[in-house]
Design an enzyme around this catalytic site. Sequence first.
Site, mmCIF file in Angstrom:
data_model
loop_
_atom_site.group_PDB
_atom_site.id
_atom_site.type_symbol
_atom_site.label_atom_id
_atom_site.label_comp_id
_atom_site.label_asym_id
_atom_site.label_seq_id
_atom_site.Cartn_x
_atom_site.Cartn_y
_atom_site.Cartn_z
ATOM 1 N N GLY A 17 -4.582 4.035 4.657
ATOM 2 C CA GLY A 17 -3.529 3.733 3.703
ATOM 3 C C GLY A 17 -2.148 3.709 4.317
ATOM 4 N N THR A 76 0.570 5.616 3.824
ATOM 5 C CA THR A 76 1.134 6.884 4.291
ATOM 6 C C THR A 76 0.450 7.330 5.574
ATOM 7 O OG1 THR A 76 1.539 7.467 1.985
ATOM 8 C CG2 THR A 76 1.750 9.230 3.597
ATOM 9 N N GLY A 103 -8.121 3.338 -3.535
ATOM 10 C CA GLY A 103 -7.341 2.122 -3.741
ATOM 11 C C GLY A 103 -7.462 1.148 -2.588
ATOM 12 N N GLU A 137 -14.007 8.067 3.641
ATOM 13 C CA GLU A 137 -13.020 9.133 3.457
ATOM 14 C C GLU A 137 -13.687 10.403 2.945
ATOM 15 O OE1 GLU A 137 -9.170 6.251 2.467
ATOM 16 O OE2 GLU A 137 -10.281 7.189 0.824
#
Length: 212
Positions: free
Chosen positions: A28, A30, A95, A102
Amino acid sequence: MSTNEKQLAGEAALRYVEDGAIVGVGTGSTVAYFIDALAGIKDRIQGAVSSSEQSTARMKQHGIEVFDLNAVGPIGIYIDGADECDPHKRLTKGGGAALTREKICAAAAQKFVCIIDSSKRVDVLGRFPLPIEVIPMARSLVSREIVKLGGQPVWRDGVTTDNGNWIIDVHGWRITDPAGLERQLNQLAGVVTVGLFAQRPADVVLVGDKEI
């Protein structure tokens, strides 16, 4: 959404990385900041385990060695973002369609550090649609079961996960018992995994550079 908070969180996560570690790395926007920061100390770590092809490519560009999880066993730390985080450090993720890998990395880690910006904090999970990874032939079956549970399933058309599966995004749920719903959905035939990280929540949550 604060790009500055994302960058601060990504850089702050370095303080949890020990010398000689193999670091679990999520996926992602971040996490991308974390990978860039991790490159600055790559000579102090053994390497990383990655939750997505996207993150693997970014780390390899930085010269960070990426290992297969099967080759390293348990990992000391896993760093990843989230789409939502409640006050009990329970998360909604997926998302970016990498939720299964994960979840595997989080389960293998002794410590799970979640890095987010303040827009991801919620009192109750469910504002962000809940991603569920499904075997393609089970899409309609699982969707019908979700409707029975009061959810509104939407197939994320055109998206195939790194595992070759599909994503259903569930709208309309106010998730007051995330661990219970996670267990219930995982029992549906054809579900690979659910984007609720409640049975194994984060151990540490960083909002920007501040631990909450």
